[in-house]
Every structure is written in C-alpha cells, then in structure tokens.
Design an enzyme around this catalytic site. Structure first.
Site, PDB file in Angstrom:
ATOM      1  N   CYS A   1      -0.111   6.016  10.090  1.00  0.00           N
ATOM      2  CA  CYS A   1      -0.256   4.568  10.301  1.00  0.00           C
ATOM      3  C   CYS A   1      -1.720   4.140  10.229  1.00  0.00           C
ATOM      4  O   CYS A   1      -2.029   3.093   9.669  1.00  0.00           O
ATOM      5  CB  CYS A   1       0.275   4.162  11.681  1.00  0.00           C
ATOM      6  SG  CYS A   1       1.739   5.025  12.234  1.00  0.00           S
ATOM      7  N   ASP A   2      -2.614   4.924  10.804  1.00  0.00           N
ATOM      8  CA  ASP A   2      -3.969   4.417  11.074  1.00  0.00           C
ATOM      9  C   ASP A   2      -5.100   5.083  10.306  1.00  0.00           C
ATOM     10  O   ASP A   2      -6.225   4.572  10.327  1.00  0.00           O
ATOM     11  CB  ASP A   2      -4.252   4.533  12.588  1.00  0.00           C
ATOM     12  CG  ASP A   2      -3.301   3.663  13.394  1.00  0.00           C
ATOM     13  OD1 ASP A   2      -2.922   2.599  12.879  1.00  0.00           O
ATOM     14  OD2 ASP A   2      -2.934   4.052  14.512  1.00  0.00           O
TER      15      ASP A   2
ATOM     16  N   CYS B   1      -0.986   8.264  15.496  1.00  0.00           N
ATOM     17  CA  CYS B   1      -0.304   8.268  14.196  1.00  0.00           C
ATOM     18  C   CYS B   1      -1.297   8.180  13.049  1.00  0.00           C
ATOM     19  O   CYS B   1      -1.822   7.099  12.758  1.00  0.00           O
ATOM     20  CB  CYS B   1       0.687   7.104  14.144  1.00  0.00           C
ATOM     21  SG  CYS B   1       1.502   6.937  12.550  1.00  0.00           S
TER      22      CYS B   1
END
Ligand code: NAP
Length: 306
Positions: free
Chosen positions: A137-138, A134
C-alpha cells in the site's frame, strides 16, 4: 434437528475461507461466507507470492485473491459483507450474531485470519504519517527515501526487499543476530545493497513532528541507543489472531490461536478453524487452502451424521 438458515457459515474470506467455500459450494451445501472487509485476507497486501504451486513466475496477492473469489462465486457461493459480533455455540444449532441480526447454521468454519502485531512505539500517532504495516500500500510514498523495517520473519524480510524497489535505503532492525525468515529470503536480503541489517536491536520510539523523521533503536546486548534517520517505519513483528468475537466459545492456545485437530475440528462439535487463526505450525497460502478443503469436507460429514 430444528431448521437453520444455513448448513454452513464460514467467517472470513481469505484463502482458507474461500477454499472452504469452493468445496462447500461444490458439495451443494447451503453455505454463506461472511467477510467484514474485502475478500482476499492478508494476501491482498502481499505484493508477490512466489511459493504457491502452479505459478512458477509468481502471482500478485491481489490477483490470486480475485481468482479464488471468482471461482467461488461462479460455483454459487454467497459472500456477504458483515462483521461477526459474537457466537452462541452452547446448543447444537450455531448462532452467529451480526450487528443487526443473528444467523443460524448447523456447522461453522472460523477462518477469520490474523492481523499485524503492534509495538506501541507511536503507531496511533504516526499511522498514515510514516508508520505502516503494508509495503504494497505505502512503499511508493518512499521513493528515494530511507525507511526502517522492524522484524526478522518472512513478512519483514520479504517486504523489506520489496521496499528497496522504491526506497534508496532500508534499515532492517531485528532483535536477534539471526533472521527467522526462510533461507531464500535471507539470501536475497543479504545480497541487496540497499538493505542494512541492524542486529540485536529493538525499535523503542519514533521521532518526528508532522511525520516520521527518525526511529529510535536500542541494542539489547550493549544497551546502546541511537536514532536511525528515516522517513518511514514499517512494522512486521508477527501476527495476532482475529478472534474478538470468540469470547472463549472454543479453546485456544495461550496466544489466542484456535486449537483444532487434523479434521480442523475445534473444541465444539461442528465448529472448525482454519488458516492463520488456527494454531498451526505453518502459515502459508498453500496450507490455508489445504485447511479449507479439509474443513469443508469435515463439515459436510458432520451434518450428514446429526
Ligand atoms: P513471525 O514469523 O512470527 O515473525 C515475527 C518476527 O518479529 C520475528 O522475527 C520476531 O523475532 C519478531 N518480533 C516479534 N515480536 C517482536 C517484538 N516485540 N519486538 C521486536 N521484534 C519482534 O511473523 P511474520 O513474519 O508476520 O509471519 C507470520 C506467518 O506468515 C509466518 O508463519 C510466516 O512464515 C508466514 N509468512 C510466509 C511468507 C512466505 O512464505 N513468503 C510471507 C509472509 C508471511 P524472533 O525471530 O526473535 O522471534
């Protein structure tokens, strides 16, 4: 027909399931939507959606999911957080088995989506320590760092481009000498100075002690092996259907995606499959919402005729 808890139960609150919910709620069906996690599905981890009509500037996946959820709930759709364990579809009444109880319905729409496929190169060991599925997200963890992205489809190329907003360099490792992704994404990747294509190559392992320090790659034409020094490895090599609860209750293709006709009807009458979990030639938000609308109307017609 014996009394059931609901006219319709929908499994999964991605764009397909939420759209089916919107249409079913507007048809005043007694409907329940079950979602095991957060409503929105895979678009929740999509930074920016540029090809959903009506948003010429694009829209974040999170915002689009929120808008769909709000629209559904304002129409009275009941959304419950619950994971489906199994289905009993052997009689006319559909039984949906949850952890602590069973629900009955006259019809069922399966919109459980799909999840990223793993490569088996250390995902368990390095998840949260440099391996990710992701970028939304990261990616911020990799500011001014070097990362590897594996895959050649829309997801890999789109997300590799997104990663360049943070990382100083992105290796895009693909097993062939041609990308699968749509042309506009390819053009952007080729024009991006931060992206280096590593053609004809597969990722075979991850090096590192506390976290990712390098990704081992092998050229499938020359068999040459090397390690790309990198702080992170993002894996986008396709998707697997979320059907662990299915137990062969409906027919699927050889990859496990549910077979359904043009009315979204699966192999069991009154059961419909939509969105990414369906065997479909195109997986887009726009096709998922189309599936959802068709399935809700099909379920309504099915109930009227039993
Ligand atoms: P995908 O289209 O199935 O692409 C998977 C990629 O991973 C392919 O390039 C494939 O290589 C590669 N691959 C598969 N198995 C591999 C392995 N074992 N080792 C190395 N590489 C491997 O999957 P996706 O990109 O996740 O997309 C899923 C669906 O969502 C697609 O229908 C896609 O169009 C859609 N989507 C659309 C958008 C958009 O419209 N912007 C964005 C994201 C996703 P080969 O090419 O050699 O098969």
């Amino acid at each position: 027909m014996t009394k059931t808890d609901y006219d319709l139960v929908i499994i999964g609150a991605g764009p397909a399931g939420l759209t089916a919910g919107i249409y079913a709620a507007r048809a005043r069906m007694n409907v329940l939507l079950l979602e095991k996690a957060v409503p929105g599905g895979q678009i929740l981890v999509t930074d920016w959606i540029e090809n959903y009509p009506g948003f010429p500037e694009g829209i974040s996946g999170f915002d689009l999911a929120q808008k769909m959820k709000t629209q559904a709930e304002e129409l009275g759709l009941k959304i419950e957080t619950a994971e489906v364990h199994s289905l009993n579809l052997s009689s006319q009444i559909k039984e949906i088995v949850l952890k602590d109880r069973s629900i009955t319905a006259k019809s069922l729409i399966i919109a459980s989506g799909a999840s990223p496929r793993q490569l088996g190169i250390g995902e368990d060991k390095f998840m949260g320590k440099g391996i990710s599925f992701c970028a939304t997200c990261d990616a911020p963890f990799f500011k001014e760092k070097t990362v590897v992205a594996v895959g050649g489809g829309d997801t890999a190329v789109q997300e590799a481009i997104y990663l360049t907003k943070f990382a100083k360099k992105v290796y895009l490792v693909h097993r062939r000498d041609e990308l699968r992704a749509t042309k506009i994404l390819q053009e952007r990747a080729f024009a991006n100075d931060k992206i280096e294509l590593v053609w004809d190559s597969v990722a075979t392992g991850v090096e590192g002690f506390f976290g990712v320090e390098g990704v081992k790659v092998k050229n499938v034409k020359t068999n040459e092996e090397k390690t790309l020094k990198a702080d992170g490895c993002f894996i986008w090599v396709g998707i697997l259907p979320n059907t662990s609860f299915l137990n062969d209750a409906v027919k699927t293709d050889e990859s496990g995606f549910i077979l359904a006709n043009e009315k979204m009807q699966a192999s069991v009458p009154g059961v419909f499959a939509i969105g990414d979990v369906r065997n479909t030639p195109l997986r887009q938000v726009s096709t998922a919402v189309g599936d959802g609308a068709i399935a809700a109307v099909s379920a309504e017609h099915f109930i009227e005729n039993i």
